[in-house]
Every structure is written in C-alpha cells, then in structure tokens.
Write a protein that holds these residues in place. Structure first.
Motif, PDB file in Angstrom:
ATOM      1  N   ASP A 362       0.717  -0.945   0.079  1.00  0.00           N
ATOM      2  CA  ASP A 362       0.083  -0.184  -0.174  1.00  0.00           C
ATOM      3  C   ASP A 362       0.518   0.988   0.153  1.00  0.00           C
ATOM      4  O   ASP A 362       0.534   2.250  -0.290  1.00  0.00           O
ATOM      5  N   ASP A 402     -10.243  -4.492   0.898  1.00  0.00           N
ATOM      6  CA  ASP A 402      -9.906  -3.854   0.325  1.00  0.00           C
ATOM      7  C   ASP A 402      -9.826  -4.288  -1.864  1.00  0.00           C
ATOM      8  O   ASP A 402      -9.458  -3.660  -2.558  1.00  0.00           O
ATOM      9  N   ASN A 405      -8.930  -2.527  -4.707  1.00  0.00           N
ATOM     10  CA  ASN A 405      -7.110  -2.200  -4.727  1.00  0.00           C
ATOM     11  C   ASN A 405      -7.178  -3.259  -5.248  1.00  0.00           C
ATOM     12  O   ASN A 405      -6.136  -3.361  -5.743  1.00  0.00           O
TER      13      ASN A 405
END
Length: 554
Positions: A362, A402, A405
């Motif tokens: 990330d 998530d 992403n």
C-alpha cells in the motif's frame, strides 16, 4: 493499491506502448433458461432420445428410458458466430455425468465430445467437424460439475459462420446422462498479446530429506510439466537451491537454456530451506531485479520475520513482459505463508504476515505498480482452513475487503484434488487494480489435466496443482505486433501434422520437443505439413514463429 486517476493512467500507458484490455465475449449462454437453451439447435442423428432443457441442470441428454439403455447419437449445436478478425477463440463450460455407477461409461470410447466447424451444412453427418482437444473428463463422482478447461478453437474451424457443438452417444447396453451449462466463447481482437502466468508449489523440489523420494525424477517431471503447460512465467514455491543441488540451473538446462531463464532469492538456500523461485521465457519476459520483501511491520503480536515462517519472506521479482520493442512492467510477489500445524498460532502468523505485506504494497513504492501476489497462501481467500481456533474469516481478508485496490482472482476456485475433502484452493493469486482490465475474466484455473500427463503425479511430483491465469494486452498502431496466428491438425496425429496460419509466418524455423525437453526435430517449414510418422507415441511441443502448440502423436 492506491486507485490511480485517469490522467496518470494515460501517461503510464503512453510510456509503455498503449496497452489496453482486449477480451471479447462471443457467446455466453447459461442454458438454465428456456430462452438460453433455445439458442442452440438440437439434432437427433439416431435413437428416440434427444437433448432436453432443465432449469436446474441446463442442457441434458440421456439414452436411458423406460428402465433400459438405448442407442443414440444426439447433437447440440450453437448459433452462428463470426470468428474472423479475432484470435485465441476459447470455449469453456461446466458439465457432469451420472449416475455414479455410470460416470465413466463411454469416456474411453469418446461418447462425450465438443466440436467446432467453419461451415455447418444443416446436417451433423455431412458437416466437417474439428474435435476440440483437451476436454476435462475427470468427473469422479456422479453429478459433480467440473470445468471443461479452456478448449481452443483451431483456425480450421474459423469463419464468419462458425459454430460449436456437443455430441452425445449411448448404446443399448449402457448409457449415462450428460449435463452441460454455462457455455462461453471468448476471444481477443487480432493484434492483442496474451501472457500466461502460473503459480505452483513444487513440493520440496531440490530437498534430499522431504517430498518425493526420487529427486532426479521429480526434477524431470517439473521441467516436463512446465514445458507442457507452456506458460510465460512460473512462480514456484518450496524450492531448495544449493551448490550440490542447483535446482534452478538444472530446470533451465532441462527446459532449454536458450529459451528459458530462472532465479531464486536467496540464491543459496541451504538443503531443504524452502524458497520461492521464478522460471521464465526469455523471449517474452525480462527479469529486471529480484529481492526479498523483508521490511514489513510487526502484526498480531509477532515480528514480521516470525510471521513469515521465521524469515521465509515474500520474494519480489520485477519483470518486463515483452512483445517486440514494447515492454510492460509487472511486480510478482511470490509468497509461501506459514503452514497450518494444528494450533492457533499458525493462523495468527498468516494473518500477521498478510497485514505486514499489505502495508508494504500500500506504500507509495508499490501502490501504482502492476502487482501480482501469488504463491502458497496455506489458507483460503474466503473463509479459513484452520479448524483449531474460533476463526471464520480468511487471514487475507484485509486484501479481499479492499476490493477497490485488489482482486483475489482465485477466491472462488474449488480444489479438484479431493484427498483433503471438498475445499477451496490454498494456492492463490491476487492482483492489483492496475491489472484489473488486463486480467482475462475467469481464466484463473487449476491445471486439472496435468496429473493425466505425468505417471503417479501426486507421489512423484507434487501434491499441489499449478494455478494459471491469463493477462491480455493490446498494442495500438504498432504493426509489428500483428503476429500471424497458427494452429495444428489433426490432433492427435498419426503421420502428417498440418499447419494453418492466419497470416505470413516471419520465422519458419520449426522445432519439436518431447516432454523431457529433448529436441526431437528441427528444420524449416516447407509448405504446411510436417511428417511426424517417425516420432514415438506421446505428447510433444511444437515451436514456430515465437509461438507454441501441443500435439499428441498416436
């Protein structure tokens, strides 16, 4: 990964040759509604029974009627499809047979087959059909649906009026029921480029203490399997690489050092010190760098080092996918998580490792890169394999949640190896959002047919099955990427192997390898025929003009 803006995307793609997603769905029929079923044509060549519709099972055909088997030949034929100006045309579907006692009846005799044709005459008996090779017939339990595998439509069956068809046969002595649903034909426009990436735990390869006992046979089988699968990149787990047992160099040598390269970090692992390696096609892949992702944060009360099995860190391989002079960078994160060993700490360490890794990916260093996380996760992406704690969610839930992403493209795959019962797979693939448009939907699959090609596969080679995913890219306005597509027939072949091409072959140098990687034929293609009558019966790989094809010599 951080969601990048359209402005950044345009800049990035312009810098790497304008790669875009290119998959096209030509046919998509569930056969689970009457309307969907009616798009297909039913033809009964012989017998009173025929294909019928079921809202639960799709298309159903059975020769069993009035408490007895009956002789039948029945066809289920698709509507017309235009296969011109597209490449990599592939048929997939789900199917099953039953009841249990009859599940294997007629398989060896070829009673359940898929075909394609460039010109349907209106009569199956007078139509020139091409059998679609590679159909997965490994139904072990009655009424258990399995995936057909990716069945490629050969050039011989491509036209503006192509069709696919399913043929059912039974006789008066025996008959099974064949059920088909979720029929899909996909393709890519001409000029696109596809890359196959395979993830595989090779089961203590190079280790003299654990895994299959015959090390040289296992090494040979792994090399043969990779040649057979013919992917562009292999990410391997459980690899030892020592001066006395140089596994990577040995694999590359057996596969052909001119065509293949490999790497492992650290380069000297120690005997039975499991690490993650990479094998790749030199003509299609450039290895830029390799390292360990060893700088993650503590999580779940443990150090990052301890969470990753006391130092079995994720291996990072930065590669470029190549086609002509254009490259596209990809970061492969090859992991081997803490195995389940019967206590709650194993689950906690997998969860902690996942949290530490996601923190790295990330970060600004990686959050706009094309990232593929793959390897032996030792757990599911949905739910968990751990039964020794009050755990119900995957230790990789942080990635799955998530969704903006990351995408766990293997999260819904059920393991075809039922030795441990029916369960999801633990060898998984997760991609970053930057590759979302390039992943070929539903292409992620277990190489379920591989054990059929390697004797005693689960004892001599690995208890894991490889997982392959396909990524496709299109280059706009670059003629050098318009490489001619070609295919071979008949397959299986007895004497002469015919080659048909959609364009001009730039390099007519032809090479044939057996499954050990040994070159058995080389020469320049003259005309469209190769005489293979002198080859022993077996499976071979033909390489021509930068592409490969598998064929079976009878």
């Amino acid at each position: 990964m951080q969601k990048i803006t359209h402005h950044f995307l345009v800049i990035a793609l312009a810098g790497f040759g304008m790669w875009l997603n290119a998959q096209t769905t030509v046919l998509n029929e569930t056969l689970l509604t009457q309307e969907s079923f009616n798009t297909f044509t039913r033809v009964s060549v012989s017998g009173a029974q025929e294909w019928s519709f079921s809202p639960q099972y799709g298309a159903v055909c059975s020769g069993y009627f009035n408490n007895q088997s009956n002789a039948n030949e029945d066809w289920l034929i698709s509507p017309e499809m235009n296969f011109l100006q597209i490449d990599d045309v592939t048929l997939t579907f789900n199917h099953t047979r039953g009841p249990g006692a009859m599940v294997s009846v007629g398989v060896a005799e070829g009673w359940y087959k898929a075909f394609a044709t460039a010109n349907y005459t209106g009569n199956p008996s007078t139509t020139s059909w091409v059998e679609l090779s590679g159909l997965n017939q490994s139904i072990t339990d009655g009424w258990q649906y399995i995936a057909s595998g990716n069945l490629e439509i050969p050039s011989l069956a491509k036209s503006a009026h192509s069709r696919i068809a399913f043929r059912y046969i039974s006789n008066a002595a025996q008959s099974a029921t064949w059920e088909i649903k979720n029929v899909k034909v996909t393709a890519v426009p001409q000029g696109t480029v596809s890359f196959r990436i395979t993830n595989w735990n090779a089961e203590w390869l190079g280790c003299t203490q654990f895994g299959p006992e015959n090390e040289s046979l296992q090494l040979s089988n792994v090399a043969s399997a990779m040649l057979l699968m013919d992917s562009d990149v292999y990410c391997l787990q459980e690899i030892s690489n020592t001066p006395s047992m140089p596994t990577i160099a040995s694999l590359v040598a057996q596969m052909g050092s001119t065509q293949w390269g490999g790497a492992i970090v650290p380069s000297n692992t120690g005997d039975c010190n499991q690490r993650q390696a990479i094998i790749y096609k030199k003509a299609r892949v450039q290895l830029v760098s390799s390292s360990e992702l060893n700088n993650g944060n503590p999580a779940q009360g443990n150090t990052y080092h301890y969470n990753w099995t006391s130092g079995r860190f994720p291996a990072l391989y930065n590669i470029n996918l190549l086609s002509g002079s254009t490259v596209i960078p990809v970061s492969l994160v090859n992991i081997h998580a803490k195995a389940e060993d019967g206590n709650e700490s194993s689950y906690i360490r997998r969860k902690g490792g996942s949290e530490g890794l996601k923190g790295i990916l990330d970060s600004p260093t990686y959050n706009s890169k094309n990232v593929i996380i793959l390897g032996d996760f030792n757990d599911y992406l949905i739910g968990t394999s751990s039964d020794v704690c009050n755990c119900t969610v995957s230790p990789y839930k942080n990635f799955i949640d998530d969704a903006g992403n990351y995408n766990g493209i293997t999260k819904d795959i059920t393991d075809v190896n039922t030795n441990w019962g029916i369960r999801p797979i633990i060898d998984n693939v997760v991609i970053s959002n930057e590759l979302a448009d390039n992943y070929v939907g539903s292409s992620a699959m277990q190489e379920a047919l591989l054990p059929n090609s390697i004797p005693d596969y689960y004892f001599t080679t690995s208890t894991h099955l490889p997982i392959t995913a396909v990524f496709q890219f299109e280059v706009l306005g670059t003629p050098e990427f318009q490489q001619a597509a070609w295919t071979v027939y008949p397959n299986p072949v007895k004497n002469e192997l015919n080659i048909t091409s959609t364009g001009t072959l730039e390099d007519k140098q032809t090479t044939i390898y057996d499954l050990t990687g040994r070159q058995v034929f080389t020469g320049r293609l003259s005309g469209e025929v190769i005489n293979v009558s002198a080859l022993p019966a077996g499976i071979y790989i033909l390489k021509l003009d930068g592409r490969s094809a598998r064929f079976v010599k009878e």
